[in-house]
Structure formats: C-alpha cells, structure tokens
Design a protein around this motif. Structure first.
Motif, PDB file in Angstrom:
ATOM      1  N   ILE A 100       1.617  12.141 -10.110  1.00 35.66           N
ATOM      2  CA  ILE A 100       0.997  13.468 -10.123  1.00 35.66           C
ATOM      3  C   ILE A 100       2.028  14.535  -9.763  1.00 35.66           C
ATOM      4  O   ILE A 100       1.979  15.666 -10.251  1.00 35.66           O
ATOM      5  CB  ILE A 100      -0.239  13.527  -9.181  1.00 35.66           C
ATOM      6  CG1 ILE A 100      -1.121  14.717  -9.543  1.00 35.66           C
ATOM      7  CG2 ILE A 100       0.121  13.557  -7.731  1.00 35.66           C
ATOM      8  CD1 ILE A 100      -1.771  14.644 -10.885  1.00 35.66           C
ATOM      9  N   GLN A 150       2.398   1.683  -3.336  1.00 39.34           N
ATOM     10  CA  GLN A 150       1.377   2.129  -4.290  1.00 39.34           C
ATOM     11  C   GLN A 150       1.131   3.629  -4.142  1.00 39.34           C
ATOM     12  O   GLN A 150       1.064   4.372  -5.127  1.00 39.34           O
ATOM     13  CB  GLN A 150       0.065   1.365  -4.033  1.00 39.34           C
ATOM     14  CG  GLN A 150      -1.044   1.687  -5.016  1.00 39.34           C
ATOM     15  CD  GLN A 150      -0.780   1.101  -6.394  1.00 39.34           C
ATOM     16  OE1 GLN A 150      -0.593  -0.088  -6.533  1.00 39.34           O
ATOM     17  NE2 GLN A 150      -0.724   1.966  -7.392  1.00 39.34           N
ATOM     18  N   LEU A 151       1.010   4.076  -2.895  1.00 43.36           N
ATOM     19  CA  LEU A 151       0.776   5.497  -2.658  1.00 43.36           C
ATOM     20  C   LEU A 151       1.962   6.325  -3.137  1.00 43.36           C
ATOM     21  O   LEU A 151       1.799   7.409  -3.719  1.00 43.36           O
ATOM     22  CB  LEU A 151       0.519   5.740  -1.165  1.00 43.36           C
ATOM     23  CG  LEU A 151      -0.767   5.125  -0.602  1.00 43.36           C
ATOM     24  CD1 LEU A 151      -0.803   5.246   0.917  1.00 43.36           C
ATOM     25  CD2 LEU A 151      -2.004   5.799  -1.206  1.00 43.36           C
ATOM     26  N   VAL A 198       0.842  -1.202   0.000  1.00 38.13           N
ATOM     27  CA  VAL A 198       0.000   0.000   0.000  1.00 38.13           C
ATOM     28  C   VAL A 198       0.877   1.251   0.000  1.00 38.13           C
ATOM     29  O   VAL A 198       0.646   2.215  -0.742  1.00 38.13           O
ATOM     30  CB  VAL A 198      -0.953  -0.005   1.214  1.00 38.13           C
ATOM     31  CG1 VAL A 198      -1.604   1.354   1.396  1.00 38.13           C
ATOM     32  CG2 VAL A 198      -2.026  -1.067   1.040  1.00 38.13           C
ATOM     33  N   SER A 202      -0.975  12.257  -1.974  1.00 35.90           N
ATOM     34  CA  SER A 202      -1.288  10.836  -2.130  1.00 35.90           C
ATOM     35  C   SER A 202      -1.415  10.139  -0.772  1.00 35.90           C
ATOM     36  O   SER A 202      -2.431   9.505  -0.477  1.00 35.90           O
ATOM     37  CB  SER A 202      -0.196  10.165  -2.972  1.00 35.90           C
ATOM     38  OG  SER A 202      -0.491   8.806  -3.150  1.00 35.90           O
ATOM     39  N   GLU A 240       0.033   1.374 -13.935  1.00 30.31           N
ATOM     40  CA  GLU A 240      -0.556   1.601 -15.256  1.00 30.31           C
ATOM     41  C   GLU A 240       0.555   2.094 -16.177  1.00 30.31           C
ATOM     42  O   GLU A 240       1.357   2.951 -15.785  1.00 30.31           O
ATOM     43  CB  GLU A 240      -1.638   2.678 -15.159  1.00 30.31           C
ATOM     44  CG  GLU A 240      -2.779   2.353 -14.234  1.00 30.31           C
ATOM     45  CD  GLU A 240      -3.887   1.602 -14.949  1.00 30.31           C
ATOM     46  OE1 GLU A 240      -4.050   1.799 -16.154  1.00 30.31           O
ATOM     47  OE2 GLU A 240      -4.567   0.806 -14.273  1.00 30.31           O
ATOM     48  N   LYS A 299       0.682   5.790 -16.627  1.00 26.46           N
ATOM     49  CA  LYS A 299       1.305   6.569 -15.553  1.00 26.46           C
ATOM     50  C   LYS A 299       2.823   6.493 -15.650  1.00 26.46           C
ATOM     51  O   LYS A 299       3.527   7.474 -15.394  1.00 26.46           O
ATOM     52  CB  LYS A 299       0.822   6.068 -14.188  1.00 26.46           C
ATOM     53  CG  LYS A 299      -0.613   6.473 -13.892  1.00 26.46           C
ATOM     54  CD  LYS A 299      -0.995   6.192 -12.463  1.00 26.46           C
ATOM     55  CE  LYS A 299      -2.388   6.716 -12.175  1.00 26.46           C
ATOM     56  NZ  LYS A 299      -2.828   6.421 -10.814  1.00 26.46           N
ATOM     57  N   HIS A 315       0.399  -1.807  -8.282  1.00 28.94           N
ATOM     58  CA  HIS A 315      -0.274  -1.822  -9.570  1.00 28.94           C
ATOM     59  C   HIS A 315       0.194  -0.617 -10.377  1.00 28.94           C
ATOM     60  O   HIS A 315       0.031   0.529  -9.951  1.00 28.94           O
ATOM     61  CB  HIS A 315      -1.787  -1.751  -9.349  1.00 28.94           C
ATOM     62  CG  HIS A 315      -2.565  -1.868 -10.618  1.00 28.94           C
ATOM     63  ND1 HIS A 315      -2.694  -3.047 -11.298  1.00 28.94           N
ATOM     64  CD2 HIS A 315      -3.245  -0.937 -11.334  1.00 28.94           C
ATOM     65  CE1 HIS A 315      -3.435  -2.862 -12.375  1.00 28.94           C
ATOM     66  NE2 HIS A 315      -3.779  -1.579 -12.415  1.00 28.94           N
ATOM     67  N   ASP A 327       1.808   6.526  -6.974  1.00 26.86           N
ATOM     68  CA  ASP A 327       0.764   7.454  -7.424  1.00 26.86           C
ATOM     69  C   ASP A 327       1.157   8.910  -7.143  1.00 26.86           C
ATOM     70  O   ASP A 327       0.894   9.808  -7.948  1.00 26.86           O
ATOM     71  CB  ASP A 327      -0.568   7.136  -6.726  1.00 26.86           C
ATOM     72  CG  ASP A 327      -1.125   5.787  -7.173  1.00 26.86           C
ATOM     73  OD1 ASP A 327      -0.804   5.360  -8.295  1.00 26.86           O
ATOM     74  OD2 ASP A 327      -1.871   5.171  -6.390  1.00 26.86           O
TER      75      ASP A 327
END
Lengths: 432, 291
Positions: free
Chosen positions: B14, B6-7, B3, B253, B139, B142, B137, B10
C-alpha cells in the motif's frame, strides 16, 4: 483569455447540469399527474399540529420533506428509494389518510453533510414550506432534532444507531432506519443456529454507525456465551491486510465484519487472503455482488449473512417485488442498491394511515405505541428502548432474511419474522 | 517473526501505491503551487475508467490502464486550462485555488455516483495466484503492484532528474520568473505538470483496481493519507514522497495490527513531531505555497 473563460464556464455549466437535476435544490414528485401546491386547501400548510378541515378534494397533497446527504451511497439510495415509494403511492392514487387520498409531494433538500447546510434545509422545510413530516439520515442529530422538536415536526431518522435520536425527552423524533436492531437479529440467529461458534473476531470501522452495529452484535453474541474480540479500524482505510493477519493469528471459530458494504468486502478479502479457514458470517446486508468485488467467489460458498427481501431473486415479499420492479422501471437496472433507510418513509406512511389524520400529535402517538409497517425492507415494528429508559416505541425492528451463498447465488436460508426477531434482541430492550 | 514480515510486506504494497499518488501531488504542489485537494478524485476516476473500459468494452486490463492514464491526464489538463490558469494569477491564489480544487472534488465525487451508481465495482484479478515464503503469504497481484510501483517511480525519478523536461520542471519549481528568463515557458510546464500529476493519480487508481475494489468513497479515503505523506516527506521533494509513502504504509499496517484504529492517531502524532522539528518535512526544502 476570454475564449478560454467562456469555454471554462460552459464546461462547468455542463458538469453542473446533472448535479442540479439529481440533487440540487428541491425535487418534487411528478409521476402522478398534477398536484396542488401549499396554497389554498392544502392541509400541509397547517402548523403547530392543528388539523385542517379542508374540503375533500382528489388533488389534496401531503408534503413530506427530506434532508439527505446524497454524496454517500446509503443517502443517495435512500433518496432514490423514497422516490420510488412515493411514485408507487401516487400511482395508487395517494396515501389513504382518514378515508381521503393524499398525493405525496416529496420535497428533497441536500444536506451536504455539513451542519450549516443541514440546518438551512431543515429551517426551509419548517419555516418556509411548513412541512410537518421529515425523513432524514442526519449526521447532526442534536441540532436537527432540537429544531424539529421545538416546532412539533415529526422526524424519522434513517441513520444507523444514533443515541441522540433516543432522547427520552423527545416526542416527535423516531429512529426510522431498520439497521438499529437488524444486525443483532442476525447475530442472534447465527449464534442460536451455529453452536460450534465459541469465539468471534468482529471487525468494524471506528465511526458512529460501525460502533453502533458492533455494540448490538457483541451484546447479542455474548448473551449466547460467545467470546467476542472486537477489531476496530480507521474508517478511511484502503488496505486492511493487517486485519487478515490478526484474524489468522487469533484463529477464532468465526469471523464477522460489521461496517459499510464496500469496506466490509475489503475486510473479508483481507481475511480470506490471509488464509483464515474458519466460518465467515455477516450481520449486515452486504450483498453477494458487493462481496464478489473483492473476495473470490469460491471463498464465498457457504457464506451466511443478512439480506433485505429485495436482494433475493425473486424478492422475498410482494411489497419488495413491486418496489424492485418500479426501481428498474425508473432507473433502468437493479444493482443491489442500499435501500435500508427507506424504512423511515415506510414507517411514516403507515403512521399517517393508521392515525387517519395529519395531526402531528396523533401521528406521533401512533408511532410511539408499537406501530407495524411494511416496506421494501420487509415488515417492521416500532419498539421501545427500555435499556435507555424509554418506554415509548421510538426504535424499530424489522423482518430479515438470512441468506446463504450456494453455487454462486444468494439463496434464502431463513426468514426472521418480527416475533422471532424480538427473541434475538439484547436483554432489556423490549422489557425492563 | 512471520507476522512481522507479513505486516511489512502488506505495508510495502500500500505504501507504493501511496508513493505514486504522493509523487503526483508533490509535483503539482511544488511546481504549480496549487493545493490540489481534488487529487483523490482523480485517483478514483482512474480506477473507475479502467473498470469501465474493461467491463463495458471488453478491453484487456492494460489497455484499460492506458485509457485511465490518458483520461485523467486530459481531465488534469482541462482543469488547469479552464480553472487554475486564471486563478494562479489572482491575489490570494492559494485560497482561491483550494476553493477551485474543492469544487472539482465535489463535482467529480458526485458524478461518479450519478454515472456509475452506488455499488462497489471490481476488475477481475489479472495476476492470480499466491505463495508462501518464510511464513509470509504473498499474493501475486500485490507483488505486481509493488513491481509496477517501483518501475513507475524509477521512471519518474529519471525524467525529473535526468531529462530536459525534468530540469524545466525543477527550474520552474525553484523560480518561474528566472526560469522564463532562461527560455522556459512556465505556462507549458504548469500544464505538463497538471497532466502528469493527474495521470499518476489515474495510474495509481487503475493499478489498485484489480487488487481491491472500487467505491465512490475511495478518493476521499486516500487523500488524507497522501497529504500526510507529502507533509512528512516534504511538499516539494520526490524522494520525500518515497520516504513518506513507505513510512505511512508501514505505520498503517503495523499500527492496525497492534493498536487498531488508533494507528491514525499515532501517525498524526509522529508526523506532527517531525514537522515540529523539521517544518519542511524530512526531505523538503521549502513550503512556500503563496499562502
């Protein structure tokens, strides 16, 4: 230097032209031939709620004011939607009030989303133009309603849930937008018809409308024994991946987003991208076209959410079909506009017709006693807010479509009529 | 653990978009001393122009990207020539230029509704696919955003630090009068900076378009974060923009996950603390904007 200055002014003037045409100052409906002004026998000049006794004339007009912020999509579409409805009314010869037809003169003023501009517009409508009926979606309800109540001006406020509009002391102020109770309706239908839902993650923006929607949804879901985990996010967010990560970690039976359409699409995108495999629902009217801007079409198959009759193709009601056709005639195409706030105009029109008079007290009385109306958002009914100690019908409930995405197309799954819709409202709203 | 990763991933995505935006704004602020609050609208227009090029003229995405960069650069140049050039010479230029920028912002945000309508738009994803590494995960779109963000940032740094044009920019930022004595034309540098800065905004918008969606409010949504970043990193520091962008991206995030909507409040508090102890930001040298 002078050459550049001249060119600069020229470009600025050119840039300003479309703005002036679209939103600057006053827009008066001109689709239905000549209309009289406020002079002479025009009944709208009456102030203080007294009904005039002007001689019957086919050119009588009723002036309806609007103060709207057209910089945000809902306000912009509210203005355009009311323009369409006014055009339809005028094409039909006007609104029938007490056996006499009145052409509608729609006077729109920009609110600019700031209090000074809003109040300047409200004051102009009240004191200069002697307008007695206003539709708005104001962000400054306290200031606006204090002025309109003082002057006995009827206001139908289209903004999503604002407690200020529900002041028990108000007599001429009503909640005109239909979103107040629409989201709980959809939530209630989903809860009743999807018994496998035990837990819901509910994401919404941290601002008045989002919180208002979410509160109604949460109350309704919890009334059905569903555990709700609210997830707030800042209203000005670009990336909402963290919400996806959280929903995947929580793994609730269903996920719902409950904010404005563009952001809702981003929230669903984040949740889908994170790999959440549970049920996706929407209690708002975020359209399939909007969802598709962020979420892959295959992830939206089976998605269930609310919809206005106009979203479906063909539209689900005759009124919605007529509205949609006129919209396309006026604006060239239908791109899923957000017309929910036009219910304010639909309610006002119905109130004038039922009252059969321009007397504001009579019109207010009709609105406050369970008026039913119909617009492009379906049939609506004014309802009380006993939960807020208000027995007059100051809020409203609307018919609502439940749509399901099947083969890449929104299809009508169920139509919630008014009686069914009332069953889904939170306890205590309709009766003590 | 996954987690957290992932954060972090992300936040990095951005954050890099924010870096591009902040880099352009920092260039404009530090060199021209124009507090360009219309910057978010150039970002929005970049996204919409890319969308329009792709959806209406069937252009390949990268051609649309180039059109968006060119168009926003031209908008930037035009706004300087027609509006800010004269304002810059006026007394109390800070407030005057802010007013001018606000006017541009209002016009551009209204025009987007008039021209493109109220409904959100999107560009088909040009980088489809995703994969998982260590429970994170990812993308592909991204990753592409991260890659392009890094490349553009490095190019920008190279131009600013190693080229003659970059030296001219830095000289004018330091002291335009002294720079003029050394044969640099500050007017041309201002013009170049406005074009480059606005092009970066357009680039950021066009890069983001296939990954998220486009809406009329997207310009307003980013400008507050970008201004915060420039304050955090330093209003005249490109490295500061990078540091600020990464911090803001990660704080938003992780903050969204752990404290939800309060993340913005904590971000403000954090930046307030930094500015209290370092008024010029983490890596800034001066903040004299002629106020």
């Amino acid at each position: 230097m002078k050459k550049w200055m001249f060119l600069g002014l020229l470009v600025l003037a050119l840039l300003a032209l479309p703005l002036l045409a679209a939103c600057g100052g006053t827009t008066t409906d001109t689709t239905a031939g000549p209309t009289t002004t406020a002079a002479g026998p025009t009944t709208t000049a009456a102030s203080g709620g007294t009904e005039t006794t002007a001689a019957p004339a086919p050119t009588d007009t009723i002036k309806i004011g609007a103060v709207i912020w057209t910089q945000w999509p809902l306000g912009y579409d509210m203005k355009r939607g009311v323009d369409v409805m006014v055009a339809l009314d005028n094409e039909a010869g006007g609104i029938d009030i007490g056996g006499k037809k009145y052409k509608v003169e729609f006077e729109f003023l920009e609110s600019g989303n700031d209090q000074a501009t809003t109040m300047s517009a409200i004051n102009k409508l009240i004191y200069e133009d002697k307008v007695q009926f206003i539709v708005t979606e104001t962000q400054y309800p306290g200031a606006v309603f204090a002025e309109t109540e003082k002057n006995k001006v009827i206001v139908l406020n289209g903004t999503p849930p604002i407690p200020t509009a529900m002041d028990p002391n108000y007599k001429y102020t009503f909640q005109g937008g239909t979103m107040n109770q629409a989201t709980p309706e959809v939530a209630g239908w989903i809860a009743k018809n999807t018994p496998e839902i035990k837990t819901v993650d509910l994401a919404f923006p941290d601002e008045g409308g989002g919180i208002g929607y979410a509160m109604g949804v949460q109350m309704t879901l919890e009334a059905y024994g569903i555990k709700v985990n609210p997830i707030k996010y800042p209203v000005q967010s670009t990336d909402l991946s963290a919400i996806g990560t959280q929903v995947k970690a929580d793994n609730p039976s269903a996920f719902m987003a409950c904010g404005n359409s563009a952001t809702d699409a981003l929230v669903y995108q984040a949740v889908v991208q994170a790999g959440y495999k549970g049920l996706l629902f929407s209690t708002t009217t975020v359209t399939y076209d909007t969802l598709k801007t962020a979420v892959p079409a295959e992830a939206l198959e089976g998605f269930i959410g609310g919809a206005w009759p106009v979203e479906l193709d063909p539209a689900a009601t005759e009124v919605a079909k007529t509205f949609k056709a006129k919209w396309i005639e006026m604006y060239g195409k239908w791109e899923g506009p957000e017309i929910q706030l036009t219910a304010a105009y639909a309610a006002l029109r119905a109130a004038l017709q039922k009252a059969g008079s321009l007397d504001v007290d009579k019109v207010a009385e009709v609105l406050a006693t369970g008026l039913q109306f119909e617009g492009p958002t379906g049939k609506g009914e004014m309802i009380p807010r006993n939960d807020l100690g208000i027995t007059r019908t100051v809020d409203n409930i609307s018919e609502f479509c439940i749509k399901k995405i099947v083969d890449g197309k929104p299809t009508l799954l169920h139509y919630i009529n008014l009686e069914e819709g009332k069953q889904y409202l939170a306890p205590g709203i309709l009766s003590k | 653990m996954s987690v957290l990763l992932q954060l972090a991933f992300d936040g990095l995505t951005i954050g890099l978009i924010y870096i591009l935006l902040a880099a352009g704004l920092v260039l404009i602020l530090s060199v021209t001393e124009i507090f360009f609050v219309a910057y978010g609208q150039f970002y929005m227009w970049g996204a919409y122009i890319a969308w329009y090029s792709v959806s209406r003229f069937d252009m390949p995405y990268f051609a649309g990207l180039v059109v968006a960069i060119a168009a926003t650069a031209v908008f930037g140049l035009a706004s300087y020539i027609l509006i800010f050039k004269r304002m810059q010479r006026m007394e109390g230029r800070f407030l005057i230029t802010v007013t001018g920028a606000l006017g541009i912002s209002l016009i551009l945000s209204k025009l987007v509704l008039l021209v493109f309508g109220t409904q959100p738009k999107s560009i088909p994803n040009v980088f489809p696919g995703a994969f998982d590494i260590g429970g994170v995960h990812m993308e592909v779109k991204k990753l592409a955003l991260i890659g392009m963000g890094v490349v553009v940032t490095l190019v920008l740094f190279y131009v600013y630090d190693k080229t003659r044009v970059g030296r001219a920019m830095r000289a004018v930022a330091l002291n335009p009068d002294v720079a003029a004595l050394h044969g640099i034309n500050p007017g041309r540098v201002y013009l170049l900076i406005m074009g480059l800065g606005c092009a970066l905004a357009g680039l950021a918008g066009a890069l983001l378009a296939p990954a998220y969606n486009l809406s009329a409010g997207m310009g307003d949504n980013v400008i507050a974060s970008v201004l915060l970043m420039t304050m955090l990193g330093g209003m005249d520091s490109l490295p500061g923009a990078v540091v600020g962008g990464l911090i803001v991206g990660e704080v938003l995030s992780f903050g969204q996950y752990y404290v939800h909507q309060m993340n913005v409040v904590y971000l403000f508090l954090f930046i307030g603390l930094i500015i209290y102890f370092r008024p010029n930001g983490l890596l800034g040298r001066r903040t004299d904007l002629g106020v």
